[in-house]
Scaffold this motif. Structure first.
Motif, mmCIF file in Angstrom:
data_model
loop_
_atom_site.group_PDB
_atom_site.id
_atom_site.type_symbol
_atom_site.label_atom_id
_atom_site.label_comp_id
_atom_site.label_asym_id
_atom_site.label_seq_id
_atom_site.Cartn_x
_atom_site.Cartn_y
_atom_site.Cartn_z
ATOM 1 N N ALA A 301 0.816 -1.189 -0.079
ATOM 2 C CA ALA A 301 -0.132 0.055 0.069
ATOM 3 C C ALA A 301 0.873 1.328 0.069
ATOM 4 O O ALA A 301 0.421 2.356 -0.590
ATOM 5 C CB ALA A 301 -1.167 -0.130 1.197
ATOM 6 N N ILE A 302 2.039 1.171 0.757
ATOM 7 C CA ILE A 302 2.793 2.290 0.655
ATOM 8 C C ILE A 302 3.733 2.441 -0.537
ATOM 9 O O ILE A 302 4.194 3.558 -0.952
ATOM 10 C CB ILE A 302 3.751 2.454 1.952
ATOM 11 C CG1 ILE A 302 4.335 3.785 2.304
ATOM 12 C CG2 ILE A 302 5.027 1.326 1.776
ATOM 13 C CD1 ILE A 302 3.062 4.708 2.516
ATOM 14 N N THR A 303 3.926 1.597 -1.187
ATOM 15 C CA THR A 303 4.625 1.681 -2.683
ATOM 16 C C THR A 303 4.259 2.763 -3.382
ATOM 17 O O THR A 303 5.306 3.671 -3.785
ATOM 18 C CB THR A 303 4.384 0.220 -3.093
ATOM 19 O OG1 THR A 303 5.138 -0.623 -2.418
ATOM 20 C CG2 THR A 303 5.157 0.395 -4.613
ATOM 21 N N PRO A 304 3.100 3.073 -3.722
ATOM 22 C CA PRO A 304 2.989 4.267 -4.866
ATOM 23 C C PRO A 304 2.823 5.789 -3.996
ATOM 24 O O PRO A 304 3.197 6.590 -4.674
ATOM 25 C CB PRO A 304 1.595 4.197 -5.086
ATOM 26 C CG PRO A 304 0.672 3.126 -4.008
ATOM 27 C CD PRO A 304 1.736 2.321 -3.850
ATOM 28 N N VAL A 320 -5.258 1.609 7.210
ATOM 29 C CA VAL A 320 -6.389 1.222 6.288
ATOM 30 C C VAL A 320 -6.301 0.061 5.489
ATOM 31 O O VAL A 320 -7.369 -0.881 5.060
ATOM 32 C CB VAL A 320 -6.633 2.626 5.651
ATOM 33 C CG1 VAL A 320 -7.661 2.375 4.703
ATOM 34 C CG2 VAL A 320 -6.817 3.972 6.478
ATOM 35 N N ALA A 321 -5.057 -0.001 4.897
ATOM 36 C CA ALA A 321 -4.752 -1.111 3.943
ATOM 37 C C ALA A 321 -5.070 -2.514 4.366
ATOM 38 O O ALA A 321 -5.743 -3.616 3.992
ATOM 39 C CB ALA A 321 -3.672 -0.990 3.100
ATOM 40 N N ALA A 322 -4.455 -2.549 5.553
ATOM 41 C CA ALA A 322 -4.647 -3.976 6.467
ATOM 42 C C ALA A 322 -6.093 -4.380 6.607
ATOM 43 O O ALA A 322 -6.197 -5.568 6.482
ATOM 44 C CB ALA A 322 -3.909 -3.757 7.879
ATOM 45 N N VAL A 323 -6.781 -3.450 7.223
ATOM 46 C CA VAL A 323 -8.074 -3.676 7.556
ATOM 47 C C VAL A 323 -8.939 -3.981 6.251
ATOM 48 O O VAL A 323 -9.800 -4.845 6.261
ATOM 49 C CB VAL A 323 -8.811 -2.441 8.261
ATOM 50 C CG1 VAL A 323 -10.600 -2.778 8.537
ATOM 51 C CG2 VAL A 323 -7.893 -2.392 9.641
ATOM 52 N N ILE A 324 -8.862 -3.337 5.262
ATOM 53 C CA ILE A 324 -9.541 -3.451 3.996
ATOM 54 C C ILE A 324 -9.315 -4.934 3.502
ATOM 55 O O ILE A 324 -10.017 -5.580 3.145
ATOM 56 C CB ILE A 324 -9.392 -2.293 3.002
ATOM 57 C CG1 ILE A 324 -9.960 -0.992 3.716
ATOM 58 C CG2 ILE A 324 -10.020 -2.746 1.659
ATOM 59 C CD1 ILE A 324 -9.827 -0.010 2.780
ATOM 60 N N VAL A 353 -5.830 0.570 -2.668
ATOM 61 C CA VAL A 353 -5.969 1.462 -1.663
ATOM 62 C C VAL A 353 -4.738 2.489 -1.605
ATOM 63 O O VAL A 353 -4.965 3.387 -1.253
ATOM 64 C CB VAL A 353 -5.990 0.583 -0.284
ATOM 65 C CG1 VAL A 353 -5.868 1.410 0.984
ATOM 66 C CG2 VAL A 353 -7.277 -0.355 -0.089
ATOM 67 N N GLY A 354 -3.564 2.125 -1.792
ATOM 68 C CA GLY A 354 -2.508 2.882 -1.788
ATOM 69 C C GLY A 354 -2.449 4.089 -2.689
ATOM 70 O O GLY A 354 -2.147 5.054 -2.536
ATOM 71 N N MET A 355 -3.181 3.569 -3.768
ATOM 72 C CA MET A 355 -3.069 4.568 -4.981
ATOM 73 C C MET A 355 -4.392 5.542 -4.704
ATOM 74 O O MET A 355 -3.955 6.774 -4.966
ATOM 75 C CB MET A 355 -3.701 3.713 -6.363
ATOM 76 C CG MET A 355 -3.700 4.697 -7.577
ATOM 77 S SD MET A 355 -4.325 3.836 -8.822
ATOM 78 C CE MET A 355 -4.158 5.167 -10.376
ATOM 79 N N LEU A 356 -5.409 5.289 -4.127
ATOM 80 C CA LEU A 356 -6.482 6.224 -3.908
ATOM 81 C C LEU A 356 -5.899 7.030 -2.456
ATOM 82 O O LEU A 356 -5.916 8.306 -2.533
ATOM 83 C CB LEU A 356 -7.606 5.399 -3.517
ATOM 84 C CG LEU A 356 -8.266 4.779 -4.603
ATOM 85 C CD1 LEU A 356 -9.662 4.227 -3.955
ATOM 86 C CD2 LEU A 356 -8.638 5.912 -5.547
ATOM 87 N N LEU A 357 -4.968 6.575 -1.685
ATOM 88 C CA LEU A 357 -4.662 7.304 -0.488
ATOM 89 C C LEU A 357 -3.210 8.124 -0.770
ATOM 90 O O LEU A 357 -3.308 9.150 -0.136
ATOM 91 C CB LEU A 357 -4.369 6.318 0.732
ATOM 92 C CG LEU A 357 -5.560 5.602 1.291
ATOM 93 C CD1 LEU A 357 -5.310 4.827 2.403
ATOM 94 C CD2 LEU A 357 -6.551 6.643 1.927
#
Length: 435
Positions: A301-304, A320-324, A353-357
């Motif tokens: 998730a943090i990659t982008p 957020v990524a873990a829960v989703i 998720v990472g892209m949107l966040l």
């Protein structure tokens, strides 16, 4: 013909290497290499390569004992096959002279043409071009390897090799070009993808879902992981290598690389703990598998966002990524989708998720290279809406394109092993080896 095809391709590569030795140096007037940047990128390239063996252990420990070798080899073989394709034309397709914002000219760096001398990539002017090419190669290597967790325990190895080639050419390099080339269509639209949330994880995640749907369920879907200790080891290697993946994407040894390293650390840590606590909240026992999967989801998730957001916001992204992803894994288990190792819920969903966040938390003070604008959190909508549209477009392209490639591959060479071979295990039926 199917059996001799790999040998023919290898022979062609050898002949091309003899015909096009690429010994002419190229001089670029404004290219000045920095020894610190070069040293860091040499280390980062090695770190990213280490991620693929790490993935092999991560996936290998999750499958049944009779499929460990086959599953690990499916990752390892990418280091060989994708490297050969990348050197011949892959790098050119991804980073060669732009053709319509969608693909590169395969002749630009054909057989690593122009890699001697002091030529540099325009967005990485302080390191040699050949180093940039090798760094990007490692991303191309691990992306199709990520998909293998979805069809583990039921795919024919020879057919998998064909799919590998097609996926890299048709799915991966167009996305890499569109996102990371200065004239790529997504780059031009202002999409921010620091280290591959879109190019790597979303493409692999959607291809994984397509693979799970196409190959259908295993004859006995439930199983006990062979070696949880392998999963822990693989997680450690992935986390370690991910510092090269994300901090290396700063293409220099500076403040931006340090920021990316910090956000990578904190997002993964937060995601690992969030996964554990969410499992406890759901009434499950905390597990090593859960902690490992959570950590990897945080890394995905943090990659982008790694080079575009602050450290506090990286914590939010990880949680957020873990829960989703945890919820999507739970949903997936209640369906007929047999994504063996939950590649889509973890890599695909984690990447989205990472892209949107990134579109929510990115700020130009973190990275001056962000010319699109600040994220939704700061009251601006342009970046978030751009990412939202790109997410839909990339998802459709990766899923539909991968499904079509699976159909093509299956027509050339059947993808699924026989019921007897699946029962015997792929280690014996595909490789005549045992753990």
């Amino acid at each position: 013909m199917k059996k001799v095809l790999p040998f023919v391709l290898l022979l062609v590569a050898v002949v091309l290497a003899l015909v096009f030795p690429s010994v002419e140096p190229v001089t670029v007037a404004d290219a000045t290499f920095d020894t610190g940047d070069t040293a860091w990128m040499l280390v980062s390239t090695a770190l990213v390569l280490l991620m693929t063996p790490g993935l092999a252990y991560f996936y290998g420990g999750m499958v049944r004992k009779k499929n460990v070798i086959s599953t690990m080899l499916q990752s390892l073989v990418c280091m060989g096959l994708i490297t050969v394709l990348w050197v011949i034309f892959g790098f050119s397709l991804a980073f060669g002279e732009d053709i319509g914002g969608l693909i590169g000219n395969p002749a630009t760096f054909f057989m690593m043409k122009g890699m001697l001398g002091n030529q540099a990539w325009p967005l990485a002017p302080t390191i040699p071009l050949v180093l940039f090419a090798m760094f990007q190669l490692k991303f191309a290597v691990i992306t199709p390897a990520l998909i293998t967790g979805a069809f583990a325990e039921r795919i024919r190895f020879n057919s998998y090799l064909i799919f590998l080639c097609l996926f890299m050419i048709v799915i991966y390099v167009p996305l890499a070009h569109a996102t990371w080339h200065p004239e790529g269509i997504l780059f031009q639209k202002g999409v921010l993808d620091f280290a591959g949330g879109t190019v790597v994880h979303m493409s692999a995640g959607w291809a994984a879902l397509a693979s799970a749907l196409f190959l259908k369920k295993r004859t006995t879907p439930a199983h006990t992981p062979a070696r949880v200790s392998y999963v822990i080891l693989g997680t450690g290697l992935l986390w370690f290598g991910w510092f090269g993946f994300n901090a290396g994407s700063a293409v220099g040894a500076g403040a931006l690389a340090a920021t990316a390293l910090a956000t990578t650390t904190t997002a993964s840590a937060a995601a690992a703990m969030a996964w554990i606590f969410f499992d406890i909240f759901r009434g499950k026992k905390p597990s090593a598998m859960g902690a490992c999967i959570g950590a990897v989801v945080g890394l995905v998730a943090i990659t982008p966002a790694a080079g575009f957001v602050t450290v506090p916001h990286s914590l939010v992204i990880g949680v957020v990524a873990a829960v989703i992803s945890n919820l999507v894994v739970l949903w997936r288990t209640r369906t007929n989708i047999d994504d063996t190792l939950d590649v889509f819920p973890c890599h695909g969903v984690g990447g989205m998720v990472g892209m949107l966040l990134t579109g929510v938390f990115a700020h130009q003070n973190v990275n001056a290279g962000n010319t699109t604008g600040n994220g939704l959190f700061y009251g601006e909508t342009k970046l978030f809406l751009t990412h939202l549209v790109a997410l839909v477009v990339v998802s459709v392209f990766a899923f539909v394109g991968s499904y079509i490639l699976l159909v093509i591959t299956n027509a050339i060479s059947p993808l699924r092993v026989s019921a007897e071979d699946e029962e015997a295990g792929l280690d014996l039926s595909q490789h005549d080896e045992e753990l």
